[in-house]
Design a protein around this motif. Structure first.
Motif, mmCIF file in Angstrom:
data_model
loop_
_atom_site.group_PDB
_atom_site.id
_atom_site.type_symbol
_atom_site.label_atom_id
_atom_site.label_comp_id
_atom_site.label_asym_id
_atom_site.label_seq_id
_atom_site.Cartn_x
_atom_site.Cartn_y
_atom_site.Cartn_z
ATOM 1 N N LEU A 11 0.847 -1.188 0.000
ATOM 2 C CA LEU A 11 0.000 0.000 0.000
ATOM 3 C C LEU A 11 0.885 1.242 0.000
ATOM 4 C CD1 LEU A 11 -2.693 -1.043 2.640
ATOM 5 C CD2 LEU A 11 -2.872 -1.113 0.156
ATOM 6 N N PHE A 15 -1.452 6.018 2.235
ATOM 7 C CA PHE A 15 -2.764 5.368 2.185
ATOM 8 C C PHE A 15 -3.518 5.632 3.486
ATOM 9 C CE2 PHE A 15 -5.722 1.804 1.641
ATOM 10 C CZ PHE A 15 -5.961 1.878 0.281
ATOM 11 N N SER A 20 -7.298 1.311 4.923
ATOM 12 C CA SER A 20 -6.427 0.143 4.990
ATOM 13 C C SER A 20 -7.004 -0.904 5.944
ATOM 14 C CB SER A 20 -5.028 0.550 5.451
ATOM 15 O OG SER A 20 -4.233 -0.582 5.673
ATOM 16 N N ARG A 24 -8.332 -4.600 4.819
ATOM 17 C CA ARG A 24 -7.724 -5.804 5.401
ATOM 18 C C ARG A 24 -8.785 -6.693 6.060
ATOM 19 N NH1 ARG A 24 -2.308 -5.545 4.791
ATOM 20 N NH2 ARG A 24 -1.397 -3.484 4.545
ATOM 21 N N LEU A 75 -7.741 -6.334 -1.786
ATOM 22 C CA LEU A 75 -6.443 -5.673 -1.883
ATOM 23 C C LEU A 75 -5.737 -5.943 -3.216
ATOM 24 C CD1 LEU A 75 -5.176 -6.275 1.764
ATOM 25 C CD2 LEU A 75 -5.728 -4.077 0.716
ATOM 26 N N TRP A 78 -3.346 -3.551 -5.199
ATOM 27 C CA TRP A 78 -2.050 -3.230 -4.621
ATOM 28 C C TRP A 78 -1.158 -4.466 -4.500
ATOM 29 C CZ3 TRP A 78 -6.771 -1.530 -2.828
ATOM 30 C CH2 TRP A 78 -7.042 -0.177 -3.074
#
Length: 104
Positions: A11, A15, A20, A24, A75, A78
């Motif tokens: 990331l 970010f 984040s 996650r 995710l 990324w």
């Protein structure tokens, strides 16, 4: 078919921490779902210098199918991934039950 997936998630430094954390959490739920349906068999962490690489053993009908599953991960934008198709080895000390039956 079985696949070894190597992924590195990076990331950006700037970010948003809350985003984040949310991504996650979504990633964890997606992984649990893939494990429940048998698509994801195992996950490992591998340290390479200061990077953490995730290795995963996945099952799917084809490489295209496993890539489609990985593309669903929150995710994924990324991630750097590599997909390795796994094939049985003639010296495997633990053959699958199908292979064991065929040698009898």
């Amino acid at each position: 078919m079985e696949f070894l997936i190597e992924k590195i998630t990076t990331l950006p430094d700037d970010f948003d921490p809350q985003r984040s954390k949310a991504l996650r959490r979504e990633e964890k739920n997606a992984i649990a779902s893939f494990a429940a349906d048998g698509s994801l068999v195992r996950l490992w962490r591998l340290r390479r210098g200061n990077r953490v690489v995730t290795l995963g053993l996945w099952r799917a009908e084809s490489e295209g199918n496993v890539r489609s599953l990985i593309d669903q991960l929150p995710l994924r934008p990324w991630m750097a991934i590599e997909v390795f198709v796994l094939e049985p080895h003639s010296n495997d000390p633990r053959p699958s039950s199908n292979e064991a039956r065929s040698t009898r």
